[in-house]
Design an enzyme around this catalytic site. Structure first.
Site, PDB file in Angstrom:
ATOM      1  N   ASP A   1       1.171  -1.336  -0.065  1.00  0.00           N
ATOM      2  CA  ASP A   1       0.171   0.167   0.100  1.00  0.00           C
ATOM      3  C   ASP A   1       1.343   1.187  -0.048  1.00  0.00           C
ATOM      4  O   ASP A   1       0.094   2.155   0.212  1.00  0.00           O
ATOM      5  CB  ASP A   1      -0.851  -0.092   1.262  1.00  0.00           C
ATOM      6  CG  ASP A   1      -1.862  -0.527   1.095  1.00  0.00           C
ATOM      7  OD1 ASP A   1      -3.103  -0.960   0.349  1.00  0.00           O
ATOM      8  OD2 ASP A   1      -2.502  -1.330   1.734  1.00  0.00           O
TER       9      ASP A   1
ATOM     10  N   ASP B   1      -5.805  -4.214  -7.223  1.00  0.00           N
ATOM     11  CA  ASP B   1      -5.874  -2.620  -6.784  1.00  0.00           C
ATOM     12  C   ASP B   1      -4.549  -2.162  -7.061  1.00  0.00           C
ATOM     13  O   ASP B   1      -3.748  -1.716  -7.144  1.00  0.00           O
ATOM     14  CB  ASP B   1      -5.853  -2.880  -5.355  1.00  0.00           C
ATOM     15  CG  ASP B   1      -7.521  -3.382  -4.993  1.00  0.00           C
ATOM     16  OD1 ASP B   1      -7.373  -4.459  -5.403  1.00  0.00           O
ATOM     17  OD2 ASP B   1      -8.072  -2.860  -3.954  1.00  0.00           O
TER      18      ASP B   1
HETATM   19  N1  GLY Z   1      -7.623  -1.213  -1.724  1.00  0.00           N
HETATM   20  C1  GLY Z   1      -8.493  -1.299  -1.071  1.00  0.00           C
HETATM   21  C2  GLY Z   1     -10.193  -1.326  -1.261  1.00  0.00           C
HETATM   22  O1  GLY Z   1      -9.985  -0.677  -2.851  1.00  0.00           O
HETATM   23  O2  GLY Z   1     -10.604  -1.692  -0.766  1.00  0.00           O
END
Ligand code: GLY
Length: 399
Positions: A114, A174
């Site tokens: 992240d 993601d």
């Molecule tokens: N990256 C986590 C989400 O989109 O919930």
């Protein structure tokens, strides 16, 4: 007297002029007024406490604050940087700097993927707007941290370390968003390692995360010995074979960004395929804001996800500047404008002074985990502001 009458006539005529449905100067006031209702902007707010970043509202309607470790921590500083860019008011710059600085130590947090989500909206936007070399150093260290999670055999950056019983090497769609940090580092330092890892990850994802119609799986689990795919699943979508709306929005945004940074035409094609999937295969409802998954049977009664809509709008504005197909360009602009018109309307934009200063309502974090359903989410606000900025920059007219 003659002049006063003339001014009155001009004022009346101006107020009769048909207004664009959403107009950056008008919205700028509305946005800064609403944001100022956030408790974290109160002069008494203690910025040294552990949880300082607004993420959402909890079920009681109280502000949910998170620590710098949370994947969403960079978005609030990003909201402040975009608001500074829109208003040119130093107040927002001061606040943006305060919240950005809190995140600095995350530059060495290698516990998940992240770091790009955290550092690009905060230090990345801050660097773009201030040229502060300290921000540049934080970003370079962050990119160094991110590449420690890359596995040559798999050809991807590992997303998560949790659920080791379930996944050997999970990569989620993601993760494409984190590649922007690596392309940025490649351009700043000239070191090809960042370009190579970002491009390899994006190509491996292109091969394994998509179905024939360009909808995507959320999680792909790899075998670290052979590098082969073990399973394809979901974590936040309706089903393993369904199409989680925010996942699709990350895919669209991710490949549009990868094309912008690398100029690799395969990424442009992929972004256009994903756009076609969202617009023509999955299809968007009348107000252009999807429900939280595209493959739900009873969409009328399912919560929307304004955050997915905001990411899609921002990506489509950018993609409209890259595509060579005029019909596609017009479609992308029509859909992006349609989304922005809805998000800027009273159906999504919060009533002044409500919802603890969040701009938009009706986002969904994770329906399967019964978490953050039909609520404001800070990243919806962030991508909404980005889309608005992109729209203004490409100087297009609303439909
Ligand atoms: N990256 C986590 C989400 O989109 O919930």
């Amino acid at each position: 007297m003659k002049y006063i009458s003339l001014i009155i006539v001009l004022l009346v005529l101006n107020s009769c002029k048909p207004k664009a449905d959403f107009d950056t100067p008008d919205l700028t006031d509305k946005i800064s007024t609403q944001l100022k209702f956030s408790p974290v902007l109160n002069p008494d707010f203690d910025i040294t406490q552990k949880k300082v970043f607004p993420r959402s509202l909890n079920p009681d309607g109280d502000l949910e604050l998170v620590t710098k470790k949370d994947w969403t921590s960079g978005f609030y500083p990003g909201v402040l940087w975009y608001t500074y860019a829109l208003t040119k008011d130093e107040y927002w710059k001061t606040k943006a700097i305060t919240f950005t600085n809190v995140l600095e130590s995350e530059k060495k947090n290698a516990s998940n993927h992240d770091i790009g989500f955290k550092m690009m909206p905060s230090f990345g936007l801050g660097y773009e707007q201030t040229n502060n070399s300290a921000y540049k150093n934080v970003l370079i260290q962050s990119a160094k941290t991110l590449i420690t999670r890359f596995d040559e055999k798999v050809g991807c950056i590992r997303s998560w370390d949790h659920h080791k019983d379930k996944w050997q090497f999970p990569v989620i769609i993601d993760n494409l968003m984190n590649l922007e940090l690596l392309y940025w580092a490649w351009k700043e330092t000239g070191d090809p390692v960042y370009y190579n890892i970002a491009t390899t990850h994006a190509k491996t994802t292109m091969k394994n995360h998509f179905r024939k119609d360009y909808s995507s799986y959320h999680v792909v689990n790899y075998d670290t010995i052979t590098g082969k795919v073990i399973s394809k699943q979901t974590h936040q979508g309706y089903a393993d074979n369904s199409s989680w709306a925010r996942g699709e929005s990350w895919a669209l945004y991710g490949y549009t960004m990868a094309y912008r940074e690398s100029n690799d035409s395969e990424f442009l094609k992929q972004a256009e395929h994903v756009a076609n999937y969202i617009i023509n295969v999955a299809t968007l409802p009348e107000d252009y804001v999807p429900t939280w998954d595209f493959m739900l049977s009873d969409k009328e009664n399912e919560p929307k996800d304004a955050s997915a809509a905001a990411v899609i709008a921002s990506a489509l504005y950018e993609l409209s500047t890259f595509t060579e197909n005029t019909k596609n360009k017009n479609t992308y602009l029509k859909v992006a404008n349609g989304i922005m018109k809805s998000l800027s309307s009273k159906n999504y934009f919060n009533v002044k002074g409500t919802e603890k200063g969040f701009l938009l309502n009706h986002s969904t974090g994770s329906k399967p985990w019964k978490s953050e359903i039909d609520v404001p989410l800070v990243y919806a606000d962030y991508y909404y502001l980005e889309a608005l900025t992109r729209k203004a920059n490409i100087q297009i007219q609303p439909n």
